[in-house]
Design an enzyme around this catalytic site. Sequence first.
Site, PDB file in Angstrom:
ATOM      1  N   CYS A 118      -8.300  16.414  -4.691  1.00 11.42           N
ATOM      2  CA  CYS A 118      -8.883  16.104  -3.380  1.00 11.42           C
ATOM      3  C   CYS A 118      -8.494  17.119  -2.300  1.00 11.42           C
ATOM      4  O   CYS A 118      -9.059  17.109  -1.200  1.00 11.42           O
ATOM      5  CB  CYS A 118      -8.486  14.700  -2.941  1.00 11.42           C
ATOM      6  SG  CYS A 118      -8.934  13.446  -4.138  1.00 11.42           S
ATOM      7  N   HIS A 251      -9.345  14.348   4.704  1.00 12.38           N
ATOM      8  CA  HIS A 251      -9.844  13.861   3.419  1.00 12.38           C
ATOM      9  C   HIS A 251     -10.245  12.398   3.570  1.00 12.38           C
ATOM     10  O   HIS A 251      -9.545  11.610   4.198  1.00 12.38           O
ATOM     11  CB  HIS A 251      -8.753  14.016   2.356  1.00 12.38           C
ATOM     12  CG  HIS A 251      -9.134  13.398   1.041  1.00 12.38           C
ATOM     13  ND1 HIS A 251     -10.353  13.625   0.463  1.00 12.38           N
ATOM     14  CD2 HIS A 251      -8.467  12.554   0.213  1.00 12.38           C
ATOM     15  CE1 HIS A 251     -10.418  12.947  -0.685  1.00 12.38           C
ATOM     16  NE2 HIS A 251      -9.287  12.292  -0.850  1.00 12.38           N
ATOM     17  N   ASN A 281     -14.683   7.990  -1.640  1.00 16.04           N
ATOM     18  CA  ASN A 281     -13.836   9.179  -1.832  1.00 16.04           C
ATOM     19  C   ASN A 281     -14.531  10.101  -2.838  1.00 16.04           C
ATOM     20  O   ASN A 281     -14.622   9.768  -4.018  1.00 16.04           O
ATOM     21  CB  ASN A 281     -12.469   8.725  -2.341  1.00 16.04           C
ATOM     22  CG  ASN A 281     -11.498   9.883  -2.540  1.00 16.04           C
ATOM     23  OD1 ASN A 281     -11.889  11.050  -2.519  1.00 16.04           O
ATOM     24  ND2 ASN A 281     -10.225   9.555  -2.743  1.00 16.04           N
TER      25      ASN A 281
HETATM   26  O1  UT7 Z   1      -8.057  10.959  -2.957  1.00 19.80           O
HETATM   27  C1  UT7 Z   1      -6.811  10.672  -3.466  1.00 19.80           C
HETATM   28  C2  UT7 Z   1      -6.075   9.932  -2.550  1.00 19.80           C
HETATM   29  N1  UT7 Z   1      -6.148   8.526  -2.841  1.00 19.80           N
HETATM   30  C3  UT7 Z   1      -5.791   7.711  -1.907  1.00 19.80           C
HETATM   31  O2  UT7 Z   1      -5.521   8.137  -0.845  1.00 19.80           O
HETATM   32  C4  UT7 Z   1      -5.673   6.232  -2.204  1.00 19.80           C
HETATM   33  C5  UT7 Z   1      -4.442   5.710  -1.534  1.00 19.80           C
HETATM   34  N2  UT7 Z   1      -4.231   4.295  -1.714  1.00 19.80           N
HETATM   35  C6  UT7 Z   1      -5.040   3.351  -1.203  1.00 19.80           C
HETATM   36  O3  UT7 Z   1      -6.036   3.674  -0.577  1.00 19.80           O
HETATM   37  C7  UT7 Z   1      -4.665   1.911  -1.365  1.00 19.80           C
HETATM   38  O4  UT7 Z   1      -3.356   1.820  -1.880  1.00 19.80           O
HETATM   39  C8  UT7 Z   1      -5.636   1.132  -2.287  1.00 19.80           C
HETATM   40  C9  UT7 Z   1      -6.973   0.969  -1.584  1.00 19.80           C
HETATM   41  C10 UT7 Z   1      -5.817   1.853  -3.600  1.00 19.80           C
HETATM   42  C11 UT7 Z   1      -5.096  -0.260  -2.570  1.00 19.80           C
HETATM   43  O5  UT7 Z   1      -4.834  -0.963  -1.371  1.00 19.80           O
HETATM   44  P1  UT7 Z   1      -3.467  -1.742  -1.187  1.00 19.80           P
HETATM   45  O6  UT7 Z   1      -3.525  -2.390   0.127  1.00 19.80           O
HETATM   46  O7  UT7 Z   1      -2.353  -0.764  -1.429  1.00 19.80           O
HETATM   47  O8  UT7 Z   1      -3.561  -2.839  -2.298  1.00 19.80           O
HETATM   48  P2  UT7 Z   1      -2.579  -3.098  -3.542  1.00 19.80           P
HETATM   49  O9  UT7 Z   1      -2.680  -2.009  -4.546  1.00 19.80           O
HETATM   50  O10 UT7 Z   1      -1.226  -3.457  -3.024  1.00 19.80           O
HETATM   51  O11 UT7 Z   1      -3.220  -4.396  -4.168  1.00 19.80           O
HETATM   52  C12 UT7 Z   1      -3.228  -5.646  -3.481  1.00 19.80           C
HETATM   53  C13 UT7 Z   1      -3.876  -6.681  -4.344  1.00 19.80           C
HETATM   54  C14 UT7 Z   1      -3.325  -6.719  -5.771  1.00 19.80           C
HETATM   55  O12 UT7 Z   1      -3.303  -8.067  -6.181  1.00 19.80           O
HETATM   56  P3  UT7 Z   1      -1.937  -8.921  -6.114  1.00 19.80           P
HETATM   57  O13 UT7 Z   1      -0.959  -8.183  -7.001  1.00 19.80           O
HETATM   58  O14 UT7 Z   1      -1.515  -8.897  -4.675  1.00 19.80           O
HETATM   59  O15 UT7 Z   1      -2.350 -10.251  -6.629  1.00 19.80           O
HETATM   60  C15 UT7 Z   1      -4.357  -5.989  -6.591  1.00 19.80           C
HETATM   61  O16 UT7 Z   1      -4.384  -6.403  -7.943  1.00 19.80           O
HETATM   62  O17 UT7 Z   1      -5.269  -6.394  -4.491  1.00 19.80           O
HETATM   63  C16 UT7 Z   1      -5.627  -6.396  -5.873  1.00 19.80           C
HETATM   64  N3  UT7 Z   1      -6.731  -5.459  -6.081  1.00 19.80           N
HETATM   65  C17 UT7 Z   1      -8.013  -5.830  -5.899  1.00 19.80           C
HETATM   66  N4  UT7 Z   1      -8.586  -6.991  -5.548  1.00 19.80           N
HETATM   67  C18 UT7 Z   1      -9.927  -7.016  -5.438  1.00 19.80           C
HETATM   68  C19 UT7 Z   1      -6.678  -4.160  -6.422  1.00 19.80           C
HETATM   69  N5  UT7 Z   1      -7.926  -3.657  -6.470  1.00 19.80           N
HETATM   70  C20 UT7 Z   1      -8.778  -4.667  -6.145  1.00 19.80           C
HETATM   71  C21 UT7 Z   1     -10.168  -4.763  -6.026  1.00 19.80           C
HETATM   72  N6  UT7 Z   1     -10.702  -5.938  -5.653  1.00 19.80           N
HETATM   73  N7  UT7 Z   1     -10.987  -3.708  -6.218  1.00 19.80           N
END
Ligand code: UT7
Length: 324
Positions: A118, A251, A281
């Site tokens: 990225c 980005h 993204n």
């Molecule tokens: O280009 C490369 C750079 N990439 C990035 O910059 C991405 C950076 N990271 C992020 O943008 C965020 O960390 C994410 C969008 C990937 C995730 O957001 P988050 O607020 O960090 O969520 P999380 O990973 O802590 O997940 C929270 C909950 C989890 O469930 P539990 O364990 O709390 O029950 C996940 O299993 O959300 C769940 N979850 C989803 N739920 C519904 C993860 N993906 C999904 C989904 N739909 N698609």
Amino acid sequence: MPYAKIIGSGGYLPPRVVSNDELAADLATRQIETSDTWIVERTGIRQRHIADAGMTTSQLATRAAQIAMDDAGVTADDIDLIIVATSTPDFVFPSTACLVQANLGAKGGAAFDIQAVCSGFVYALTTADAFIQAGRAKTALVIGAEVFSSILDWNDRGTCVLFGDGAGAVVLKASNEPGVIAAQLNADGSQMKILCAAGNVSFGKVTGDPFLRMDGQAVFKLAVNCLAKSAHEVCKQAGIALSEIDWMVPHQANVRIINFLGRKLGIPDDKVVVTVDKHANTSAASVPLAFDAARRDGRIKTGDLVMMQGVGGGFTWGSVLVRM
Ligand code: UT7
């Protein structure tokens, strides 16, 4: 020593738009739960463009390049350098840049790919700037292009909802007037595991994991900190204050990362270009697509100071300051 000035830009997105609702309905058929609400609240993404089967990165890149060349008023004969930033090349080799060169009917100049995920576009822009400053190129095409949908695990809701396909391009020309005025690139390979597609084609087989894997929270934290530091460093290099920046083009991974960063740097929201809601993204394509969108709708104008920033797998990051 000449500057590298941006004289044209272009973007191309595959026609198929997939909304969050449509994606959620598709995942539900495989008992994978997600929703428009979750995706919008956590990322700001509302839709993404997805390439049809058989549509390649070089095809998207060629479309964006042709639009940028028309915008710049240059022809294939003028182009003496093509750099394509991509993590989803058509082939192991030849490079996607060579395929684009052939598609455009350009001949003879250097053409190669850059792999910085990225951060690829800011790496490619910095490289092209160095070629032009050194007198090794006069008119360069710099492209970020991806069919990222091809490396997603569509059964992993933690990643497949985040990405899209597309291409963005700029034409750089040697000029006595300021263009790229500062750049700084970084990498920390020890962080490779937090974002990778650790597969390979060898001995006729895929070895390792061909799909993108990510520790989202680790990437989130590192991205905000790295980009904030990089913004200060690139401004120091140019001898300007952050408050002098007219447009920040970061980005486009997550609107929450973009907002955190803007706040950390004291850059108001109305100076930050956001396209992640519409494009999701698109990895190396995200910065040139956002830049082109803001140029075309009249926000980025001649004379403006623009800071472009990339961050992603590797771990890689960097910033480029451009006077338009
Ligand atoms: O280009 C490369 C750079 N990439 C990035 O910059 C991405 C950076 N990271 C992020 O943008 C965020 O960390 C994410 C969008 C990937 C995730 O957001 P988050 O607020 O960090 O969520 P999380 O990973 O802590 O997940 C929270 C909950 C989890 O469930 P539990 O364990 O709390 O029950 C996940 O299993 O959300 C769940 N979850 C989803 N739920 C519904 C993860 N993906 C999904 C989904 N739909 N698609």
